[in-house]
Write an enzyme that holds these catalytic residues in place. Structure first.
Site, mmCIF file in Angstrom:
data_model
loop_
_atom_site.group_PDB
_atom_site.id
_atom_site.type_symbol
_atom_site.label_atom_id
_atom_site.label_comp_id
_atom_site.label_asym_id
_atom_site.label_seq_id
_atom_site.Cartn_x
_atom_site.Cartn_y
_atom_site.Cartn_z
ATOM 1 N N ASN A 20 0.844 -1.190 0.000
ATOM 2 C CA ASN A 20 0.000 0.000 0.000
ATOM 3 C C ASN A 20 0.879 1.239 0.000
ATOM 4 O OD1 ASN A 20 -1.421 2.348 1.604
ATOM 5 N ND2 ASN A 20 -3.063 1.063 0.798
ATOM 6 N N SER A 43 -4.603 0.216 -3.098
ATOM 7 C CA SER A 43 -5.010 1.566 -2.703
ATOM 8 C C SER A 43 -6.274 1.466 -1.867
ATOM 9 C CB SER A 43 -5.275 2.437 -3.943
ATOM 10 O OG SER A 43 -5.538 3.767 -3.568
ATOM 11 N N GLU A 44 -6.278 2.109 -0.692
ATOM 12 C CA GLU A 44 -7.392 1.909 0.236
ATOM 13 C C GLU A 44 -8.717 2.474 -0.259
ATOM 14 O OE1 GLU A 44 -5.035 5.306 2.370
ATOM 15 O OE2 GLU A 44 -4.602 3.637 1.024
ATOM 16 N N ASN A 45 -8.690 3.302 -1.321
ATOM 17 C CA ASN A 45 -9.958 3.796 -1.857
ATOM 18 C C ASN A 45 -10.649 2.760 -2.742
ATOM 19 O OD1 ASN A 45 -7.736 4.377 -3.625
ATOM 20 N ND2 ASN A 45 -9.081 5.634 -4.872
#
Length: 212
Positions: A20, A43-45
């Site tokens: 990440n 990607s945390e989105n």
């Protein structure tokens, strides 16, 4: 300077790693992989399989990283909702988390979220990422306008305690150990004295010190 740091971070990543990249400087890491590196960027989105930054004019406004910056996605990439994204993070499936910091200290504590009355980002998913990832790399400039960011003890509210494993700046590569901060590599453009003066925390210089 930022490119130099990103290039050095890229060398820490191993084939097959799920990584990440935090907003800001860490997102540049995807641009500096060697041709033989096979890294899976998350990607945390809500997607996995990030590629390098697109060429100017070829951006897709719907494909952006957690910081809202245009990225590409590889053929094997996938999109999903935030619940799935954070299940990956909290489930321990992230091998390496690379993020910036406002402060790091010699105990591996991290402070990287909002300062009152300052226009800087909030912590985002950092609290989850630094606890959920197997390895945490802080990639940042060594000082903030000459003021040390690597401290004996963080002064800002903590994002996490004792989770940082490695600090990479334009000056050095520093490992967080039980004995303290161990300098593994130094940028040949700087002397050890300059590094010490730019750092508030105590530093242990490795007997096998190498150049970055």
């Amino acid at each position: 300077m930022k490119k130099f740091i990103a290039k050095r971070v890229a060398k820490e990543l191993k084939n097959g790693d799920v990584v990440n990249l935090g907003i800001g400087l860490p997102t540049l890491v995807a641009n500096y992989l060697d041709s033989d590196q096979d890294i899976i960027f998350h990607s945390e989105n809500g997607f996995i399989g990030i590629g390098p930054t697109p060429p100017p004019g070829q951006e897709d406004i719907y494909i952006v990283n957690a910081g809202g910056k245009p990225v590409t996605i590889n053929k094997e990439g996938a999109f999903f909702d935030s619940a799935t994204s954070f299940a990956i993070i909290r489930g321990g499936h992230i091998d390496v988390s690379v993020l910036g910091a406002l402060e790091v200290d010699e105990k591996g504590n991290l402070a990287n979220w909002m300062i009152p009355d300052k226009l800087v980002p909030g912590m985002g998913g950092a609290m989850d990422l630094v606890v959920g990832a197997k390895k945490v790399i802080v990639a940042m400039e060594h000082t903030n306008k000459g003021r040390p960011k690597i401290l004996k003890e963080c002064k800002l509210p903590l994002t996490a305690q004792g989770q940082v494993n490695l600090i990479i700046t334009e000056m050095a590569v520093i490992e967080v150990t039980k004995e303290g901060l161990l300098v593994l590599e130094i940028n040949p453009k700087f002397t050890i004295d300059q590094l010490i003066k730019a750092t508030d925390a105590n530093l242990i210089i490795s007997e096998n010190l190498k150049f970055m």
